[in-house]
Design a protein around this motif. Structure first.
Motif, PDB file in Angstrom:
ATOM      1  N   LEU A  42       5.567  26.372  63.757  1.00 39.47           N
ATOM      2  CA  LEU A  42       5.060  26.081  65.099  1.00 39.47           C
ATOM      3  C   LEU A  42       5.087  24.574  65.366  1.00 39.47           C
ATOM      4  CD1 LEU A  42       3.688  27.207  67.684  1.00 39.47           C
ATOM      5  CD2 LEU A  42       1.510  26.895  66.506  1.00 39.47           C
ATOM      6  N   ALA A  43       4.654  23.799  64.383  1.00 38.99           N
ATOM      7  CA  ALA A  43       4.664  22.340  64.513  1.00 38.99           C
ATOM      8  C   ALA A  43       6.092  21.817  64.664  1.00 38.99           C
ATOM      9  CB  ALA A  43       3.988  21.698  63.312  1.00 38.99           C
ATOM     10  N   CYS A  44       7.000  22.373  63.906  1.00 36.55           N
ATOM     11  CA  CYS A  44       8.408  21.966  63.979  1.00 36.55           C
ATOM     12  C   CYS A  44       8.979  22.243  65.367  1.00 36.55           C
ATOM     13  CB  CYS A  44       9.206  22.699  62.908  1.00 36.55           C
ATOM     14  SG  CYS A  44      10.962  22.305  62.903  1.00 36.55           S
ATOM     15  N   GLU A  45       8.693  23.410  65.902  1.00 41.51           N
ATOM     16  CA  GLU A  45       9.196  23.794  67.219  1.00 41.51           C
ATOM     17  C   GLU A  45       8.697  22.873  68.334  1.00 41.51           C
ATOM     18  OE1 GLU A  45       7.930  27.855  67.580  1.00 41.51           O
ATOM     19  OE2 GLU A  45       9.399  28.554  66.117  1.00 41.51           O
ATOM     20  N   HIS A  46       7.535  22.248  68.119  1.00 39.92           N
ATOM     21  CA  HIS A  46       6.941  21.411  69.157  1.00 39.92           C
ATOM     22  C   HIS A  46       6.973  19.917  68.828  1.00 39.92           C
ATOM     23  CE1 HIS A  46       5.684  24.775  71.608  1.00 39.92           C
ATOM     24  NE2 HIS A  46       5.415  25.389  70.480  1.00 39.92           N
ATOM     25  N   GLY A  47       7.726  19.558  67.804  1.00 39.36           N
ATOM     26  CA  GLY A  47       7.914  18.150  67.488  1.00 39.36           C
ATOM     27  C   GLY A  47       6.703  17.438  66.920  1.00 39.36           C
ATOM     28  N   LEU A  48       5.820  18.182  66.255  1.00 36.99           N
ATOM     29  CA  LEU A  48       4.624  17.586  65.645  1.00 36.99           C
ATOM     30  C   LEU A  48       4.906  17.327  64.167  1.00 36.99           C
ATOM     31  CD1 LEU A  48       2.028  19.936  67.362  1.00 36.99           C
ATOM     32  CD2 LEU A  48       2.582  17.578  67.983  1.00 36.99           C
TER      33      LEU A  48
END
Length: 102
Positions: A42-48
């Protein structure tokens, strides 16, 4: 009304972390790994990037001896990782985690 685009992501991460904390010792190491890896994705998908790195580290530690203590230490840094916007923050958080666990 304008809202922060990351509010929804933060809410999703918060719900997943709350579930991990609520289920605590009933989760197997593999379950913990899978849940932290889902947060990483999820973090990867949102650039976090900082949250992604912390979740990756947490997922890896979930499969090692002492995983419950390590995962608890990782979870204590989730909010900081969510609010991070720099690479330096990532290094600081992972270093603090390493110091705490060793």
């Amino acid at each position: 009304m304008t809202t922060d685009p990351f509010d929804q992501v933060k809410a999703q991460v918060g719900a997943r972390i709350a579930e991990i904390r609520a289920r605590g010792t009933r989760l197997s190491p593999l379950d913990m790994h899978m849940r932290m890896d889902a947060i990483r994705q999820l973090a990867c998908e949102h650039g976090l990037a900082t949250l992604e790195s912390l979740a990756r580290s947490s997922a890896q530690r979930a499969l090692l001896p002492g995983h419950r203590v390590a995962l608890q230490a990782c979870l204590e840094h989730i909010d900081e990782a969510l609010d991070s916007r720099s690479e330096r923050d990532c290094g600081v958080i992972l270093a603090a985690l390493a110091v705490r666990l060793h």
